[in-house]
Each structure stands twice: as C-alpha cells, then as structure tokens.
Scaffold this active site. Structure first.
Site, PDB file in Angstrom:
ATOM      1  N   GLU A  29       0.777  -1.246  -0.061  1.00  0.00           N
ATOM      2  CA  GLU A  29      -0.213  -0.195   0.089  1.00  0.00           C
ATOM      3  C   GLU A  29       0.827   1.412  -0.080  1.00  0.00           C
ATOM      4  OE1 GLU A  29      -1.709   1.668   3.576  1.00  0.00           O
ATOM      5  OE2 GLU A  29      -1.451   0.105   4.572  1.00  0.00           O
ATOM      6  N   LYS A  80      -3.594  -1.379  15.595  1.00  0.00           N
ATOM      7  CA  LYS A  80      -3.090  -0.454  16.872  1.00  0.00           C
ATOM      8  C   LYS A  80      -4.014  -0.378  17.930  1.00  0.00           C
ATOM      9  CE  LYS A  80       0.334   2.599  14.949  1.00  0.00           C
ATOM     10  NZ  LYS A  80       0.138   2.347  13.303  1.00  0.00           N
TER      11      LYS A  80
HETATM   12  N1  PSU Z   1      -2.943   1.772  10.705  1.00  0.00           N
HETATM   13  C1  PSU Z   1      -1.435   1.879  10.812  1.00  0.00           C
HETATM   14  N2  PSU Z   1      -0.681   2.385   9.936  1.00  0.00           N
HETATM   15  C2  PSU Z   1      -1.423   2.997   8.721  1.00  0.00           C
HETATM   16  C3  PSU Z   1      -2.878   2.924   8.643  1.00  0.00           C
HETATM   17  C4  PSU Z   1      -3.316   2.236   9.619  1.00  0.00           C
HETATM   18  O1  PSU Z   1      -0.916   1.418  11.922  1.00  0.00           O
HETATM   19  O2  PSU Z   1      -0.667   3.675   8.115  1.00  0.00           O
HETATM   20  C5  PSU Z   1      -3.421   3.381   7.403  1.00  0.00           C
HETATM   21  C6  PSU Z   1      -3.879   2.166   6.510  1.00  0.00           C
HETATM   22  O3  PSU Z   1      -3.554   2.700   5.041  1.00  0.00           O
HETATM   23  C7  PSU Z   1      -5.176   1.652   6.739  1.00  0.00           C
HETATM   24  C8  PSU Z   1      -5.664   3.269   7.014  1.00  0.00           C
HETATM   25  O4  PSU Z   1      -5.737   1.074   5.666  1.00  0.00           O
HETATM   26  O5  PSU Z   1      -4.823   3.982   7.436  1.00  0.00           O
HETATM   27  C9  PSU Z   1      -7.006   3.298   7.665  1.00  0.00           C
HETATM   28  O6  PSU Z   1      -7.449   4.471   7.816  1.00  0.00           O
HETATM   29  P1  PSU Z   1      -8.876   4.737   8.262  1.00  0.00           P
HETATM   30  O7  PSU Z   1      -9.122   4.379   9.498  1.00  0.00           O
HETATM   31  O8  PSU Z   1      -9.360   6.194   8.058  1.00  0.00           O
HETATM   32  O9  PSU Z   1      -9.797   3.816   7.239  1.00  0.00           O
END
Ligand code: PSU
Ligand code: MN
Length: 306
Positions: free
Chosen positions: A28, A162
C-alpha cells in the site's frame, strides 16, 4: 459497463510476473504518504521492495495518478508519493472521484486490496489494518478496511491493529463478516507495537505452507472475504504495552481537543504517537512492516509454486 482495465496501469515487470504465474506481492502507499514522516517513508518503501525481491517475489506498490490505478511504482513514483503533500488518502469511496479528476492519491488497505484483486494479485503486505475506532458509539468511525476485507478475496499480512482502535470490537466485526484471522506462530491477535493485544485469534498457524493451504481452501469454497495473516512484531522491536498505551491516550486526547475526525484521524494519531514516544514508535513501525514483507513474500512464493 464494467471496464476496470481502462483505469488500471500495471507496470511491465508486474504484468510479466503475473502472466507467468510468478509470485507478486502488493504494497500500500498510504503507509508511505500518510503513515510515516519523510525521509524514513521513502527509505522504507525501497527496503520493502528489496526484501520482497530477496525472497523471490516481485513487489507491486499501488497508488493512483494520472487517472489510473498504478500497480507497481518505479523509483520516481515512490518518491512522488513519499514527498508530495498534495497526495490524497484514498479509501474505496474516493476511488471513482480520484480517477475521474486525475488526483495523486495513496491507497489504504481497502483500496490496495481492491486494486490487487483487479490486477490478480493475491498477497498484500501492510503494517496495521484499520478497524473500529475507540469511542465508536459516538463517532461511528469504522474503517472501510473492514468492509473491504469482507468482500475482496486478498490475503493481508499485518502486524494486527494498533490500540488506537478498539481491538475487541474490530475482531467482532471481522467475525460477523466471515473474515478468517490467522495468527502466525501466535494464538493472540498482535497489537502492532506489541506482540499481543490480549485478544485471541481464530486459528494459530505455524508455517507458510499452512497459511497458503488455508487461503487455497478459502478460495476453493468461493469465499469472497479476504483473510488476515496476523504476524506479531519481532520481540526486539516491540514497545512495552503500558508505555504505548499512555502515548495513545495522550494522542487520543489531543485529537479530541483539536476536533480531528474522519480520514484525518488515523494519520494524526500515528504522528502524535511518534512525537510522544520520541520516534520510538516509528522505529517499531519500520521493523514490523519489514518483518511482514518477508512473510508475505514467502507466502506468495509458496502460493505460486504449486
Ligand atoms: N494503521 C497503521 N498505519 C497506517 C494505517 C493504519 O498502523 O498507515 C493506514 C492504512 O492505510 C489503513 C488506513 O488502511 O490507515 C486506515 O485509515 P481509516 O481508519 O481512515 O480507514
Ligand atoms: Mn474512519
């Protein structure tokens, strides 16, 4: 009407590898654009590609530019994603708009799965998945990553989630949606910086062969879900649970005080935790993603060998 190929640009190396049935691993770009600071982000992006090649697979970092889903960024593409402040975080709801208006965009777990599936790539390496946020009862904030895991058959290698998220609720949603959660050499779902969240995974697997077999059967059953391969952070890189918890609490308070929500929330929390831990969390983050790249590439190689 459906014409995905019009919006898909697969680079030559990746296209050749796919045509020959060789191992390919999707990566990604949100982790690069919005998950880590410059220049560590670019350095990691290069290291991941190298690690995947060393294992005998071809890396395919995914992003959006010039009205196309780019599958397989070259060095210029990686640098553009890592260094451009205008790069937009794209979840599934943003994809059509970003392609139609030719934005520069980074793909999350959700949109990287979407693109990998379009391209015919079955293995995807990331750091942490999105999930159900703490305080969901007020915010209704549930990452689109979960919906994508429910509907796109790609295997996602992750160090768990996390604890900025509500991990028990995240696992409940995954269960409801029928997404298998496999623990690699662990019975506990990993919590990104820590090897264990205290929550159980559905099934423990101990070898690459076992992971690949489960995914093969999953696909044979016609399952539309992805699977999660939860790979704990290496012990030497892990952060003490109480230390990271207090940093997360502070970051969450700061997000509330600043009124940060929606798609800005995850990147904000990541960078706040980095600041609060004086870069220690970034170091852990880098190590766990590299560890996932090794496992994901090994799975892809085993997958393509049969
Ligand atoms: N969790 C992490 N690092 C990240 C992300 C999530 O520890 O970089 C990023 C990933 O790309 C994940 C996105 O798909 O954040 C999720 O964001 P949201 O909660 O806005 O859907
Ligand atoms: Mn969200």
């Amino acid at each position: 009407m459906r014409n995905v190929s019009e919006y898909l640009q697969i680079n030559e190396e990746v296209a050749d590898a796919l045509a020959q049935g060789m191992a390919v691993v999707a990566l990604e770009s949100t982790i690069i654009a919005h998950g880590m600071p410059w220049p560590n982000n670019l350095e990691l992006a290069h290291q991941l590609q190298k690690i995947i090649r060393e294992q005998g697979a071809v890396p395919a970092t995914i992003a959006v530019s010039n009205g196309k889903i780019q599958v397989g960024l070259n060095d210029d593409g990686l640098e553009q994603i890592a260094s451009s402040p205008e790069c937009i975080k794209l979840s599934r709801r943003d994809m059509a708009w970003a392609l139609a208006t030719k934005q520069l965009g980074a793909t999350t777990v959700a949109t990287t799965m979407m693109a990998a599936h379009f391209a015919g790539i079955s293995w995807f390496v990331t750091g942490g998945i999105g999930g159900v946020h703490r305080g969901v009862a007020d915010s209704w904030d549930i990452s689109a990553d979960l919906q994508e895991l429910a509907s796109t058959p790609v295997a996602v290698v992750t160090a768990g989630a996390k604890s900025i998220l509500d991990i028990p609720k995240t696992l409940e949603v995954l269960e409801s949606m029928g997404v298998p959660v496999l623990g690699f050499r662990t019975a506990s779902f990993p919590a990104f910086y820590c090897a264990s969240s205290g929550c159980s995974v559905d099934h423990r697997v101990n070898t690459v062969e076992e992971i690949v077999n489960v995914f093969r059967v999953h696909q044979s059953l016609g399952s539309q879900q992805g699977i999660i391969v939860a790979n704990p952070i290496p012990q030497a890189a892990a952060i003490d649970a109480s230390q990271i918890e207090s940093a997360i609490e502070l970051a969450l308070e700061s997000a509330v005080a600043k009124g940060i929500s929606g798609k800005q929330l995850t990147p904000f929390l990541l960078s706040s935790v980095n600041e609060i831990t004086h870069g220690k969390s970034l170091q852990a983050n880098l190590e766990l993603v590299k560890n996932n790249a090794v496992l994901g590439a090994q799975c892809a190689v085993n997958w393509s060998a049969r």
